[in-house]
Structures are given as C-alpha cells and as structure tokens.
Design a protein around this motif. Structure first.
Motif, PDB file in Angstrom:
ATOM      1  N   UNK A  26     -12.384 -14.023   5.960  1.00  0.00           N
ATOM      2  CA  UNK A  26     -11.805 -12.618   5.685  1.00  0.00           C
ATOM      3  C   UNK A  26     -12.985 -12.167   4.767  1.00  0.00           C
ATOM      4  N   UNK A  27     -12.705 -10.940   4.179  1.00  0.00           N
ATOM      5  CA  UNK A  27     -13.591 -10.233   3.387  1.00  0.00           C
ATOM      6  C   UNK A  27     -13.074  -9.106   2.330  1.00  0.00           C
ATOM      7  N   UNK A  28     -13.945  -8.548   1.562  1.00  0.00           N
ATOM      8  CA  UNK A  28     -13.413  -7.946   0.410  1.00  0.00           C
ATOM      9  C   UNK A  28     -12.483  -6.728   0.845  1.00  0.00           C
ATOM     10  N   UNK A  29     -12.861  -6.190   2.041  1.00  0.00           N
ATOM     11  CA  UNK A  29     -12.286  -5.044   2.533  1.00  0.00           C
ATOM     12  C   UNK A  29     -10.853  -5.147   2.686  1.00  0.00           C
ATOM     13  N   UNK A  30     -10.430  -6.347   3.011  1.00  0.00           N
ATOM     14  CA  UNK A  30      -8.922  -6.630   3.399  1.00  0.00           C
ATOM     15  C   UNK A  30      -8.084  -6.505   2.107  1.00  0.00           C
ATOM     16  N   UNK A  31      -8.840  -6.056   0.826  1.00  0.00           N
ATOM     17  CA  UNK A  31      -7.964  -5.962  -0.383  1.00  0.00           C
ATOM     18  C   UNK A  31      -7.638  -4.311  -0.343  1.00  0.00           C
ATOM     19  N   UNK A  32      -7.937  -3.505   0.402  1.00  0.00           N
ATOM     20  CA  UNK A  32      -8.100  -2.070   0.307  1.00  0.00           C
ATOM     21  C   UNK A  32      -6.393  -1.725   0.225  1.00  0.00           C
ATOM     22  N   UNK A  33      -5.679  -2.088   1.059  1.00  0.00           N
ATOM     23  CA  UNK A  33      -4.365  -1.686   0.951  1.00  0.00           C
ATOM     24  C   UNK A  33      -3.462  -2.015  -0.315  1.00  0.00           C
ATOM     25  N   UNK A  34      -3.889  -3.220  -0.760  1.00  0.00           N
ATOM     26  CA  UNK A  34      -3.376  -3.994  -2.264  1.00  0.00           C
ATOM     27  C   UNK A  34      -3.999  -2.866  -3.422  1.00  0.00           C
ATOM     28  N   UNK A  35      -5.092  -2.768  -3.011  1.00  0.00           N
ATOM     29  CA  UNK A  35      -5.822  -1.815  -4.360  1.00  0.00           C
ATOM     30  C   UNK A  35      -5.335  -0.491  -4.220  1.00  0.00           C
ATOM     31  N   UNK A  36      -4.842   0.152  -3.179  1.00  0.00           N
ATOM     32  CA  UNK A  36      -4.449   1.368  -2.874  1.00  0.00           C
ATOM     33  C   UNK A  36      -3.262   1.620  -3.975  1.00  0.00           C
ATOM     34  N   UNK A 236      -2.363  -7.684   3.984  1.00  0.00           N
ATOM     35  CA  UNK A 236      -2.891  -6.643   4.754  1.00  0.00           C
ATOM     36  C   UNK A 236      -1.522  -6.267   5.524  1.00  0.00           C
ATOM     37  N   UNK A 237      -0.696  -6.985   6.137  1.00  0.00           N
ATOM     38  CA  UNK A 237       0.285  -6.458   6.942  1.00  0.00           C
ATOM     39  C   UNK A 237       1.586  -5.881   6.048  1.00  0.00           C
ATOM     40  N   UNK A 238       1.683  -6.560   4.991  1.00  0.00           N
ATOM     41  CA  UNK A 238       3.281  -6.096   4.089  1.00  0.00           C
ATOM     42  C   UNK A 238       2.581  -5.732   2.681  1.00  0.00           C
ATOM     43  N   UNK A 239       1.524  -4.853   2.616  1.00  0.00           N
ATOM     44  CA  UNK A 239       1.059  -4.628   1.085  1.00  0.00           C
ATOM     45  C   UNK A 239       1.948  -3.708   0.357  1.00  0.00           C
ATOM     46  N   UNK A 240       2.865  -3.163   0.855  1.00  0.00           N
ATOM     47  CA  UNK A 240       3.678  -2.340  -0.127  1.00  0.00           C
ATOM     48  C   UNK A 240       4.842  -3.686  -0.858  1.00  0.00           C
ATOM     49  N   UNK A 241       5.285  -4.254   0.108  1.00  0.00           N
ATOM     50  CA  UNK A 241       6.228  -5.498  -0.612  1.00  0.00           C
ATOM     51  C   UNK A 241       5.405  -6.239  -1.524  1.00  0.00           C
ATOM     52  N   UNK A 242       4.260  -6.666  -0.986  1.00  0.00           N
ATOM     53  CA  UNK A 242       3.441  -7.479  -2.075  1.00  0.00           C
ATOM     54  C   UNK A 242       3.322  -6.984  -3.236  1.00  0.00           C
ATOM     55  N   UNK A 243       2.952  -5.479  -3.215  1.00  0.00           N
ATOM     56  CA  UNK A 243       2.568  -4.885  -4.441  1.00  0.00           C
ATOM     57  C   UNK A 243       3.645  -4.700  -5.465  1.00  0.00           C
ATOM     58  N   UNK A 258       0.539  -2.658 -17.475  1.00  0.00           N
ATOM     59  CA  UNK A 258       0.943  -1.684 -16.584  1.00  0.00           C
ATOM     60  C   UNK A 258       0.925  -0.356 -17.180  1.00  0.00           C
ATOM     61  N   UNK A 259       0.460  -0.124 -18.275  1.00  0.00           N
ATOM     62  CA  UNK A 259       0.256   1.174 -18.635  1.00  0.00           C
ATOM     63  C   UNK A 259      -0.857   1.583 -18.520  1.00  0.00           C
ATOM     64  N   UNK A 260      -0.895   3.197 -17.961  1.00  0.00           N
ATOM     65  CA  UNK A 260      -2.248   3.646 -17.724  1.00  0.00           C
ATOM     66  C   UNK A 260      -1.987   5.108 -16.702  1.00  0.00           C
ATOM     67  N   UNK A 261      -2.959   5.208 -16.106  1.00  0.00           N
ATOM     68  CA  UNK A 261      -3.297   6.287 -15.280  1.00  0.00           C
ATOM     69  C   UNK A 261      -2.518   6.065 -13.794  1.00  0.00           C
ATOM     70  N   UNK A 262      -3.085   7.073 -12.943  1.00  0.00           N
ATOM     71  CA  UNK A 262      -2.395   7.128 -11.413  1.00  0.00           C
ATOM     72  C   UNK A 262      -3.740   7.234 -10.391  1.00  0.00           C
ATOM     73  N   UNK A 263      -4.859   6.960 -10.681  1.00  0.00           N
ATOM     74  CA  UNK A 263      -5.796   7.131  -9.578  1.00  0.00           C
ATOM     75  C   UNK A 263      -6.381   5.633  -9.107  1.00  0.00           C
ATOM     76  N   UNK A 264      -6.135   5.511  -7.850  1.00  0.00           N
ATOM     77  CA  UNK A 264      -6.697   3.985  -7.356  1.00  0.00           C
ATOM     78  C   UNK A 264      -7.976   4.153  -7.067  1.00  0.00           C
ATOM     79  N   UNK A 265      -8.483   2.482  -7.314  1.00  0.00           N
ATOM     80  CA  UNK A 265     -10.105   2.487  -7.174  1.00  0.00           C
ATOM     81  C   UNK A 265     -10.190   0.950  -6.809  1.00  0.00           C
ATOM     82  N   UNK A 266     -11.444   0.720  -6.306  1.00  0.00           N
ATOM     83  CA  UNK A 266     -11.555  -0.627  -5.634  1.00  0.00           C
ATOM     84  C   UNK A 266     -13.244  -0.608  -5.567  1.00  0.00           C
TER      85      UNK A 266
END
Length: 271
Positions: A26-36, A236-243, A258-266
């Motif tokens: 796999x690679x680091x890019x697979x984490x984008x759905x979770x990071x979003x 990758x396939x169920x990122x919403x539920x895992x998040x 979990x306190x903080x802002x609202x802008x996603x980043x990776x």
C-alpha cells in the motif's frame, strides 16, 4: 527520505499529531479518505514505509518491522497524539509496543490487524491457508485502490492485473507477512498502557471470531470493534464509518485532542 521512510503531512502544526502507517503493498496516499475526515482536528502525517506498493523487500535485512516503525516515528517533528496503522502496519505496531519502546503516543488505532491463536500449530496447512488468504487480500487491495475504475474494467482484466501484481510481489512479500503473522501470538501485550482501538470486519479471517477474542485477552487495553460492513481495506472503502468509530473512541479517551479547527490536511513521509 531517511533510510527508506517517507513523510507526508497535512494541516497546521498546532493541532494534535496523528501518524498513519499503511499495510503491505500500500502507500501513504491510501490515507487520504481518512485524513479528509479527521484532518480538521489533527495534523496528519502519512508514512510511506519500505513495504510500500512497488517496493522491494531489501528492508528485511535493514531491520525488523518494529524497528522500521521506530525509524518512521523518529521523523515526526511533533509529539505524537494518535498512531493509526493498517494490516501489516498494525501488526508492526504491536511488535513495536512489545519491544520495550518508551511510551510515545497517547492512543492507538489498529485497522484490520491479523492475530494468530496460540493454540493454532504453525504447520503446512496453516502455510497453505495463509498463502490463499494473502492472494485474496492482495487482489482485494488492488480493487480497493482502483475504486470505481474496477467496475468499468472487465473482471478478467482485473484478475490479470492482480496476478501480475502477485508475481511482482513474489515469495518475499508473502513471507514477510507470514512471519509477522505467526509471531503475533508470541508477543507480550499485557503491559501496554496506551488506550487502543482495534477496528475490523466481522468476516475478515485475520481478526474475526476467536482471533479477536484472543487479542482482547492478550491486550487488556484494547477495545475491539468488528462490524459486518467493514472490509479489510476499510480505511479506503468505508472511511466515513471508520472515522466515526475513531472519533467516538478519541472523544472518550482523549477529549482534549478533538478540540480545534475545521480544515483537513495531510503530509506524507517517505521511509
């Protein structure tokens, strides 16, 4: 790049740090759905580990999987709040925990790890079953990364792509995974004090049923959540539920994180 590990990051550095470790091929890019979905509260780093897709297996001569985890975490410039790992990456973290490494994280999230029952003999039957499971999981990983494109391709083409990928990975790839699997029940996790969430699918043979029960007994700090709809590549396939599961766990165990802002980043890091 440092000793074959690569780093990628996303979001302002003042937020709590979340580090993500991928599984085999796999690679680091697979984490984008979770990071979003989680990057609005965390400064996320995704590590590109030596067992990345398309890489070789020379890394086995350079250290154990646990040592590569240590090398990867040493690249992170901030204190680590949450460490998230998938599949072989999750098992590498289990070995890292048992290696006597000082506590350096506030919480762990392990997605689709695999765990061997201590009563299960390491014999040729186990080897053959594991090889069959390996081929199935690698093909499923290809389909997960292809996403909607897999639906537009002929099944025969996807199968041919999977076979070519398996040929490239070769025996070394399988043996690296098999070795860390058969040694999983021999590591001492009883003294771990880091709050841990284990997430997986109810039908995933690597963690479901008695394997999950055994890991829960051997690692008392672990909360185990297995759900029918989750696949092995749930990040990758169920990122919403895992998040959602991760956020709920951290809200209980690390509410301040979990306190903080609202802008996603990776950010990505290459080992």
């Amino acid at each position: 790049m440092v000793d074959g590990v690569s780093l990628t990051a996303h979001s302002p550095a003042h937020r709590p740090t979340m580090v993500m470790l991928h599984g085999l091929e796999d690679d680091w890019q697979s984490w984008k759905p979770m990071a979003d979905r989680l990057g609005d509260r965390f400064h996320c780093y995704a590590i590109d580990l030596p067992w990345r897709a398309g890489g070789g297996y020379e890394w086995r001569a350079g250290g154990t999987a646990a040592q590569w985890v240590e090398n990867a975490l040493a690249l992170i410039p901030q204190p680590i709040s949450v460490l998230v790992a998938h599949s072989m990456g999750a098992n590498a973290v289990l070995h890292w925990l048992a290696s006597g490494t000082p506590r350096r994280v506030d919480a762990l999230v392990l997605l689709s790890p695999f765990y061997r029952l201590a009563s299960a003999p390491v014999d040729w039957a186990m080897f053959d079953r594991s090889l069959a499971d390996f081929r199935t999981v690698m093909a499923a990983g290809l389909r997960a990364r292809l996403g909607e494109r897999a639906e537009r391709l002929e099944p025969e083409i996807v199968s041919l792509m999977a076979e070519k990928a398996l040929d490239r990975i070769g025996p070394e790839g399988f043996l690296s995974l098999f070795d860390i699997f058969i040694s999983s029940s021999g590591i001492d996790l009883s003294s771990n004090t880091v709050p841990t969430l284990v997430v997986g699918g109810s039908a995933d043979p690597g963690i479901s049923g008695p394997r999950a029960e055994a890991l829960g007994r051997d690692m008392p700090t672990a909360e185990i959540r297995l759900e029918d709809e989750l696949t092995h590549f749930c990040h990758i396939e169920q990122p919403q539920r895992v998040s959602e599961l991760v956020s709920e766990f951290l809200l209980r165990r690390l509410p301040a994180a979990l306190e903080g802002g609202r802008r996603p980043a990776l950010e990505g890091v290459h080992l």
